[in-house]
Scaffold this active site. Sequence first.
Site, PDB file in Angstrom:
ATOM      1  N   ASP A 215       0.863  -1.168   0.000  1.00  0.00           N
ATOM      2  CA  ASP A 215       0.000   0.000   0.000  1.00  0.00           C
ATOM      3  C   ASP A 215       0.907   1.228   0.000  1.00  0.00           C
ATOM      4  OD1 ASP A 215      -2.397   1.614   0.465  1.00  0.00           O
ATOM      5  OD2 ASP A 215      -1.631   1.822   2.507  1.00  0.00           O
TER       6      ASP A 215
ATOM      7  N   ASP B   9      -0.177   5.119   1.042  1.00  0.00           N
ATOM      8  CA  ASP B   9      -0.403   6.039   2.159  1.00  0.00           C
ATOM      9  C   ASP B   9      -0.437   5.298   3.490  1.00  0.00           C
ATOM     10  OD1 ASP B   9      -0.767   8.564   0.728  1.00  0.00           O
ATOM     11  OD2 ASP B   9      -2.571   7.639  -0.090  1.00  0.00           O
TER      12      ASP B   9
ATOM     13  N   ASP C  51      -1.491  -0.744   5.877  1.00  0.00           N
ATOM     14  CA  ASP C  51      -1.808  -0.207   7.201  1.00  0.00           C
ATOM     15  C   ASP C  51      -3.299  -0.143   7.471  1.00  0.00           C
ATOM     16  OD1 ASP C  51      -2.153   1.957   5.260  1.00  0.00           O
ATOM     17  OD2 ASP C  51      -2.390   3.266   7.004  1.00  0.00           O
TER      18      ASP C  51
END
Length: 233
Positions: A12, A14, A173
């Site tokens: 991922d 961000d 996250d």
Amino acid sequence: MTRQATAPVLFDLDGTLLDTPRAIVSVLDRVLAESGRPAPPRKQVRATVGRPLAAAFGELLDLPHEHAEVEAAVARFRELFRETVVPEAKSMVFPGVPELLERLRGEGRPLAIVTSKIRASAEELLEPTGLAGHFDAVVCHGMAPRGKPRPDLALLAARQLGRAPEECLVVGDAVDDMRMAHAAGMGAIGVSYGVATAGQLLGAGARAVCDTVPALGETLGVLRSSAVTAPRG
């Protein structure tokens, strides 16, 4: 070196490679304030980080995703993000990320980014960070029929890397990253220094959760394919 030892890693963006969630929340808050509608709870705003913008603003404004106000909010967000966040992108790279990517590349492991950003937004953010050259594929929202947490983006990344889904590991996250990995038949590693907590990531299917980039590097050294079993936590 075997294919298992060179298992691909799908990152991922961000909150995983870049410390952007606080900046994203700040821009979301500004756009919501400009809308004139009542401000949602900050916890609700933060929980939308990592989701496609139309879905985020649809929820926060309590409007259909295709509503004109949502479309205007998305356009305004992208304008403000480009003006205020992109110029600071290089300083937002989490410490240790460039070294981790260099090491993984040195091991011969294919790398991809799988993000809910559209392609143009991902590229304009990646370019000043100096990270783009580490990745064999950048898969973005809109490049597959369905976005996270559905498996489509992860499966597209696997195809672009020329690998089977079960060989791949997803690092993210957010709960949606873990759910996407599970739906795609891939292993999932959560990082708790972004948006979601360790408990949320484990509950969504992460087989391991790391609280720092060095810890992530150690975990990736052990989990070289989704076929490897590891304790949760």
